[in-house]
Design a protein around this motif. Structure first.
Motif, mmCIF file in Angstrom:
data_model
loop_
_atom_site.group_PDB
_atom_site.id
_atom_site.type_symbol
_atom_site.label_atom_id
_atom_site.label_comp_id
_atom_site.label_asym_id
_atom_site.label_seq_id
_atom_site.Cartn_x
_atom_site.Cartn_y
_atom_site.Cartn_z
ATOM 1 N N CYS A 12 0.835 -1.198 0.000
ATOM 2 C CA CYS A 12 0.000 0.000 0.000
ATOM 3 C C CYS A 12 0.873 1.253 0.000
ATOM 4 O O CYS A 12 1.832 1.343 0.760
ATOM 5 N N CYS A 15 -0.269 3.189 3.640
ATOM 6 C CA CYS A 15 0.082 2.679 4.963
ATOM 7 C C CYS A 15 1.201 1.648 4.916
ATOM 8 O O CYS A 15 1.716 1.262 5.956
ATOM 9 N N CYS A 34 -6.025 -2.695 -0.209
ATOM 10 C CA CYS A 34 -5.227 -2.796 1.007
ATOM 11 C C CYS A 34 -6.046 -3.430 2.117
ATOM 12 O O CYS A 34 -7.194 -3.045 2.341
ATOM 13 N N CYS A 37 -6.065 -0.353 5.257
ATOM 14 C CA CYS A 37 -6.796 0.917 5.150
ATOM 15 C C CYS A 37 -7.880 0.867 4.083
ATOM 16 O O CYS A 37 -8.557 1.865 3.862
ATOM 17 N N CYS A 39 -7.939 0.990 0.978
ATOM 18 C CA CYS A 39 -7.855 1.777 -0.246
ATOM 19 C C CYS A 39 -7.657 0.823 -1.425
ATOM 20 O O CYS A 39 -7.149 -0.274 -1.274
#
Ligand code: ZN
Length: 72
Positions: A12, A15, A34, A37, A39
């Motif tokens: 990611c 993060c 991810c 998080c 995303c």
């Protein structure tokens, strides 16, 4: 530290966590998500990404582009 799923798993950009394959885009590219998080990203070649950032930084540094346009 998060253990990576495989050596080819993407990391990611936000993060640093490991990403999971999450289907494909309409263009046929691998989509990643991810675990940490949530995303969603397309995997890009790190060197190409770095080069693009470096060019954007140079544009900003040399005063050709305003901060707002450089961020876009
Ligand atoms: Zn993340």
């Amino acid at each position: 530290m998060v253990k990576r799923k495989s050596s080819r798993a993407a990391l990611c950009e936000l993060c640093g966590g490991s990403m999971r394959k999450n289907g494909f885009t309409s263009g046929g590219r691998q989509r990643w998500r991810c675990d940490a998080c949530r995303c969603s990203r397309l995997r890009r070649r790190p060197d190409a990404t770095r080069l693009a950032w470096f060019r954007a930084f140079l544009d900003w540094l040399l005063g050709g582009v305003s901060m707002g346009r450089a961020a876009a």
